[in-house]
Design a protein around this motif. Structure first.
Motif, PDB file in Angstrom:
ATOM      1  N   GLU A   1       0.818  -1.211   0.000  1.00 58.76           N
ATOM      2  CA  GLU A   1       0.000   0.000   0.000  1.00 58.76           C
ATOM      3  C   GLU A   1       0.856   1.267   0.000  1.00 58.76           C
ATOM      4  N   VAL A   2       2.106   1.121   0.385  1.00 55.24           N
ATOM      5  CA  VAL A   2       3.008   2.262   0.485  1.00 55.24           C
ATOM      6  C   VAL A   2       3.656   2.578  -0.853  1.00 55.24           C
ATOM      7  N   ARG A   3       3.871   1.553  -1.664  1.00 52.50           N
ATOM      8  CA  ARG A   3       4.586   1.740  -2.923  1.00 52.50           C
ATOM      9  C   ARG A   3       3.917   2.821  -3.766  1.00 52.50           C
TER      10      ARG A   3
ATOM     11  N   LEU B   1       7.235   9.430  -2.994  1.00 60.47           N
ATOM     12  CA  LEU B   1       6.654   8.992  -1.729  1.00 60.47           C
ATOM     13  C   LEU B   1       7.240   9.857  -0.627  1.00 60.47           C
ATOM     14  N   VAL B   2       6.384  10.392   0.224  1.00 58.17           N
ATOM     15  CA  VAL B   2       6.823  11.184   1.377  1.00 58.17           C
ATOM     16  C   VAL B   2       6.238  10.532   2.619  1.00 58.17           C
ATOM     17  N   ILE B   3       7.118  10.189   3.564  1.00 52.73           N
ATOM     18  CA  ILE B   3       6.676   9.613   4.825  1.00 52.73           C
ATOM     19  C   ILE B   3       6.844  10.645   5.932  1.00 52.73           C
ATOM     20  N   TYR B   4       5.956  10.570   6.914  1.00 53.45           N
ATOM     21  CA  TYR B   4       6.067  11.505   8.036  1.00 53.45           C
ATOM     22  C   TYR B   4       5.333  10.957   9.248  1.00 53.45           C
TER      23      TYR B   4
ATOM     24  N   PHE C   1      12.038   7.461  -1.829  1.00 56.44           N
ATOM     25  CA  PHE C   1      11.140   8.165  -0.924  1.00 56.44           C
ATOM     26  C   PHE C   1      11.868   9.278  -0.197  1.00 56.44           C
ATOM     27  N   TYR C   2      11.083  10.167   0.360  1.00 58.79           N
ATOM     28  CA  TYR C   2      11.572  11.325   1.112  1.00 58.79           C
ATOM     29  C   TYR C   2      10.932  11.314   2.489  1.00 58.79           C
TER      30      TYR C   2
END
Length: 142
Positions: free
Chosen positions: A81-83, A90-93, A115-116
């Motif tokens: 689901e993250v891909r 992609l930005v995660i936080y 990703f960032y």
């Protein structure tokens, strides 16, 4: 006779100092995307996939517009689901960066390396008074 303990002590002190310097450096593995850049790209074809790593109750209080909630505890089992889509960033936080740091090795291990992390995390976004969404929590009990 006394030089060997002195050399060992000096080496230990140097290693400790080096470790401290490394820990003071940016301990993220991923590059950053600034809140201003994320905000400017929202609603455009270049909008990044935003993944909030906090618990659902936290996500319901406030999250970035369009973000998807995948708690860090569920990240490995929900990795597909993250891909991001091909060509999408992609930005995660999370709130303060702690869970973001935990997520990075999981993403790299699962061959997600484009990703960032959100610079300043959600705290940085909120300090700039950028738009947020509320709600989105579908569970009835916790």
């Amino acid at each position: 006779m006394y030089w060997r303990p002195l050399v060992k002590l000096t080496t230990g002190v140097l290693l400790l100092a080096l470790g401290t310097l490394v820990s003071l450096a940016d301990d993220y593995m991923s590059p950053v995307m600034t809140p201003a850049e994320v905000k400017a790209r929202l609603g455009t074809p270049r909008a990044p996939r935003l993944v909030d790593l906090r618990k659902p109750v936290e996500f319901g209080i406030a999250h970035l517009p369009g973000a998807v909630n995948i708690p860090i505890a569920e990240l490995e089992k929900r990795i597909d689901e993250v891909r991001p889509a091909k060509g999408q960033d992609l930005v995660i936080y999370c709130l303060d960066g702690n869970r973001t740091r935990q997520a990075e090795p999981i993403l790299y291990t699962n061959n997600i390396d484009n990703f960032y992390h959100l610079e300043g995390s959600l705290e940085g976004w909120l300090q700039k008074n950028y738009p947020i969404e509320k709600g989105g929590v579908n569970r009835k009990t916790w």
